[in-house]
Motif scaffolding. Structure first.
Motif, PDB file in Angstrom:
ATOM      1  N   PHE A  16       1.137  -1.641  -1.755  1.00  0.00           N
ATOM      2  CA  PHE A  16       1.736  -1.508  -3.084  1.00  0.00           C
ATOM      3  C   PHE A  16       3.139  -0.948  -2.881  1.00  0.00           C
ATOM      4  N   GLY A  18       5.868  -0.564  -4.842  1.00  0.00           N
ATOM      5  CA  GLY A  18       6.446   0.366  -5.820  1.00  0.00           C
ATOM      6  C   GLY A  18       7.836  -0.053  -6.250  1.00  0.00           C
ATOM      7  N   GLU A  52       3.494  -7.410  -9.086  1.00  0.00           N
ATOM      8  CA  GLU A  52       3.388  -5.954  -9.112  1.00  0.00           C
ATOM      9  C   GLU A  52       4.216  -5.419 -10.276  1.00  0.00           C
ATOM     10  N   CYS A  54       5.358  -1.497 -12.367  1.00  0.00           N
ATOM     11  CA  CYS A  54       5.385  -0.025 -12.258  1.00  0.00           C
ATOM     12  C   CYS A  54       3.996   0.544 -12.492  1.00  0.00           C
ATOM     13  N   ASN A  55       3.582   1.508 -11.648  1.00  0.00           N
ATOM     14  CA  ASN A  55       2.232   2.066 -11.797  1.00  0.00           C
ATOM     15  C   ASN A  55       2.082   2.887 -13.069  1.00  0.00           C
ATOM     16  N   ASP A  57       3.521   6.027 -13.609  1.00  0.00           N
ATOM     17  CA  ASP A  57       3.704   7.482 -13.419  1.00  0.00           C
ATOM     18  C   ASP A  57       4.861   8.052 -14.250  1.00  0.00           C
ATOM     19  N   ASN A  75      -1.824  -3.621 -14.118  1.00  0.00           N
ATOM     20  CA  ASN A  75      -1.973  -3.631 -12.654  1.00  0.00           C
ATOM     21  C   ASN A  75      -3.429  -3.755 -12.227  1.00  0.00           C
ATOM     22  N   THR A  89       0.464   2.814   0.049  1.00  0.00           N
ATOM     23  CA  THR A  89       1.753   2.880  -0.622  1.00  0.00           C
ATOM     24  C   THR A  89       2.703   3.756   0.185  1.00  0.00           C
ATOM     25  N   CYS A  91       4.905   5.405  -1.493  1.00  0.00           N
ATOM     26  CA  CYS A  91       5.376   6.306  -2.550  1.00  0.00           C
ATOM     27  C   CYS A  91       4.233   7.207  -3.003  1.00  0.00           C
ATOM     28  N   CYS A  94       2.951   6.429  -6.622  1.00  0.00           N
ATOM     29  CA  CYS A  94       2.002   5.307  -6.719  1.00  0.00           C
ATOM     30  C   CYS A  94       0.653   5.753  -6.151  1.00  0.00           C
ATOM     31  N   THR A  97      -1.104   8.170  -8.641  1.00  0.00           N
ATOM     32  CA  THR A  97      -1.523   7.572  -9.909  1.00  0.00           C
ATOM     33  C   THR A  97      -2.655   6.574  -9.691  1.00  0.00           C
ATOM     34  N   ILE A  98      -2.472   5.683  -8.724  1.00  0.00           N
ATOM     35  CA  ILE A  98      -3.501   4.664  -8.493  1.00  0.00           C
ATOM     36  C   ILE A  98      -4.782   5.335  -7.998  1.00  0.00           C
TER      37      ILE A  98
END
Lengths: 254, 443
Positions: A16, A18, A52, A54-55, A57, A75, A89, A91, A94, A97-98
């Motif tokens: 992922f 990001g 993809e 933005c998650n 966050d 997502n 990830t 990041c 990400c 949050t995921i």
């Protein structure tokens, strides 16, 4: 990922990337370095690419729960559609949050931060890391809040630095007491409130106290903030900011 | 006539405990104004947190000097309460050192000796705490929110504890003198490693004078304890009781995990459901008011957050590690907790007066906490990590941001731009989602 799916295959892991890793010029270098390492270790991986998004966050931490959940569920639909089981990830946002906030919304995956993933590759012997040009260099590690305090991962990045045979010099505030770079909670996308100093400058000064040559980190936002901090202190000559993935890739001259 | 002291004692005890109970019930009522929290999960972890963080003081000793001093005062407080038990029995029945007749002499002497040593350590700890506040002037005790009452409150508590310990030791010293004079009623009991050094000051005093000193110290000590117990409610010192439940109800999931609003989940699911009828009329039987997003006043916060507000003892460890506060921004996580408690107390007084809460044209947002404070938070969790009793100032900040954005659309302009970008092109910056893979072809 779509190509994988077309062939009816499932990759070992989904990277992922990001938003920062996709669009920010500095962070894209981290993305590329990490991909080099994945290729070197012969990891069968895929990215969502244009699928993809933005998650969520920054939206959630700015207070926009609605937008966050829209992003999350979009997502999740995509990830679940492909039957993804494992995500890596570069990041920590990400990653957090995921890993923490998606499960309740129907997105249950094994999520790893790239430093954890690289550590596991080393352990399994799929990737080798040698000191190379970082051997013996004074390096300090800036703990990203969302990797460290938020998820208790302090050792994986340090473990990799150890493998690079660097001389790790800790800042006064490290690990669970580490100080934020100033980007979290959607601060990245707005000016700071009035104060007497910028947070990233304060953190850079703490790094300078260690007389390290490199600030190592594991977050594209910390990367931006610390790089700006170094610039603000006019210290680019003798203080670099690097992601651990970049260090490993460049130690190996990839 | 001879029962007058016993009766006076029972009245004082009943009044002291009665008034304290009365106020504690108010606190419980106020906390229950918050949104209910389900804490039936992670039972074993919750108990282990209570043992480790609250009983074991594990987060206090992160800073070794105040941590150690605090352990003196804390252990002293807990253990010396056994002595209070004896005082209460003596007070009610007119006995003297009743436990010495019940317990083996060796054990009783050991207990009294350890109370004395602890009392001395408490005294040392409290004096050093006072020095840190008033002479050394540690920055966190001199912040903006610590002016006036909070500053005095901190000192009053320390004076209370100093006086109580001095009275306790004086009482023991006078008791020793009386014991050695062989005065009836003053049974020979106890071992006094600390107060023996006070005894020489009583040399040459008559039996009568010594008895007046002993009785005065005894009475002032127990009345002082009752007064201190009742002072708790009016001060920041409730943490000595509330730290335990607060830690129990504290966080048991990773700090990075923020709660997902269930009401929003339902909405979003409906939006994304291709079978949902976009023209469906709202359920006519629905009597529930639409949920309010986020928090603008204390009633919108959770019971855990409100309990945290009463638990906060204003130590300021949160504020001293807050990156926003350290760089001169208005935000102070400690102030968030103090404001929440002050507003909750105000709401409580409103209920006392009117029987139920009558809107007073005030709320936590704006009247106590300004948006400028809320927007300075980087959600770094340093305050949460630093709190020795598991309070989460950050969660209140997040709930209030939610209110600002979802109810008032009052986000800073740049954040609105970022959020619009996320909504339109799936990234906080204005890049096209179709370009997400461009990095692959760049060098």
């Amino acid at each position: 990922m779509a190509e994988y799916a077309a062939q009816g295959k499932l990759p070992e892991v989904l990277f992922f990337v990001g938003c920062a890793g996709s669009f920010d010029d500095r962070a894209k270098k981290i993305t590329k370095a990490f991909v080099k390492l994945l290729n070197k270790a012969n990891i069968d991986f895929a990215v969502l690419g244009t699928e993809e998004s933005c998650n969520g966050d920054p939206a959630k931490r700015a207070g926009n729960e609605f937008l966050f959940q829209m992003q999350a569920m979009t997502n999740i639909e995509v990830l679940n559609g492909y039957g993804i089981k494992k995500i890596v990830t570069t990041c920590p946002h990400c990653f957090n949050t995921i890993g923490n906030e998606y499960p309740e919304l129907g997105g249950k995956y094994e999520v790893m931060h790239h430093t954890q993933f690289l550590k596991s590759l080393l352990k399994e012997g799929r990737l080798k890391v040698e000191g190379g040009k970082f051997k013996g260099k004074k390096i300090t590690f800036h703990d990203p809040c969302y990797l460290g305090r938020a998820n208790g991962e302090y050792e994986a990045p340090r473990n990799l630095l150890e493998k690079l045979e660097v001389e790790l010099v800790e800042m006064k505030r490290n690990k669970s007491n580490g100080m934020c770079c100033g980007a979290g909670g959607a601060q990245m996308f707005k000016d700071a409130e009035p104060g007497d100093k910028e947070i990233n400058v304060a953190r850079t000064e703490q790094a300078q106290e260690t007389s390290a040559e490199i600030i190592a980190t594991g977050c594209p936002f910390c990367m931006v903030m610390m790089t700006d901090g170094v610039k603000a202190k006019n210290a680019e000559e003798n203080l670099q900011v690097m992601d651990i993935a970049e260090m490993i890739a460049s130690a190996d001259d990839l | 006539m001879q029962y007058i002291p016993n009766i006076l004692f029972i009245i004082a005890l009943a009044a002291g405990i009665g008034y304290f109970t009365f106020n504690i019930r108010k606190i419980i009522r106020n906390i229950k104004l918050g949104q209910k929290v389900d804490a039936s999960d992670h039972k074993s972890q919750r108990w282990s947190n209570v043992f480790r963080i609250a009983l074991g003081q594990s987060k206090m000793v992160v800073r070794p000097i105040p941590g150690l001093l605090h352990i003196f005062v804390y252990v002293g407080f807990v253990i010396i309460n056994i002595e209070v038990l004896e005082i209460i029995i003596d007070g009610i029945f007119g006995t003297h050192r009743v436990l010495s007749t019940v317990l083996p002499t060796g054990l009783y002497n050991f207990l009294i000796a350890s109370f004395e040593i602890l009392a001395f350590l408490v005294l040392v700890g409290v004096i050093l705490f006072w020095t840190r506040r008033n002479i050394q002037k540690l920055k966190r005790f001199w912040a903006r929110e610590m002016k006036g009452w909070p500053k005095n409150d901190g000192n009053i508590i320390l004076y209370f504890e100093m006086v109580l310990m001095i009275l306790f030791l004086t009482m023991n010293a006078a008791d020793q003198s009386l014991q050695s004079l062989g005065v009836a009623h003053y049974v020979e009991a106890g071992s006094f490693p600390i107060s023996q050094f006070i005894v020489p000051f009583f040399d040459g005093l008559s039996e009568g004078t010594l008895m007046v000193i002993e009785r005065s110290a005894w009475w002032l000590h127990i009345l002082g304890i009752l007064a201190f117990l009742n002072y708790l409610y009016f001060s920041k010192h409730l943490h000595i009781l509330l730290a335990f439940p607060n830690v129990y109800f504290g966080r048991v999931v990773p700090q990075g995990k923020f709660k997902n609003l269930a009401s929003v989940t339902a909405e979003v699911k409906m939006m994304m459901d291709p079978d949902a009828d976009p023209f469906a009329a709202p359920d006519e039987d629905a009597t529930e008011a639409p949920a309010k997003f986020g928090a603008s006043d204390v009633m919108d916060l959770s019971t855990t957050q409100l309990l945290g507000a009463y638990t906060c003892t204003e130590c300021g460890r949160c504020t001293s590690v807050c990156p926003a506060n350290m760089t001169g921004k208005l935000l102070s996580p400690r102030k968030i907790m103090m404001d929440t408690r002050d507003r909750l107390e105000e709401v409580g007084r409103n209920i006392d007066k009117n029987g139920e809460f009558k809107p007073d044209d005030k709320q936590l947002l704006n009247d106590y906490i300004l948006p400028e404070e809320l927007w300075a938070c980087t959600t770094c969790n340093a305050c949460v990590e630093a709190c020795p009793v598991s309070i989460e100032p950050m969660s209140i900040i997040m709930d209030m941001r939610q209110y600002l954005v979802m109810e008032q659309s009052a986000a800073p302009q740049e954040l609105n731009t970022a959020m619009t970008n996320i909504e339109n092109n799936g990234a906080p910056w204005p890049y096209n989602q179709q370009d997400r893979l461009n990095w692959m072809d760049e060098n």
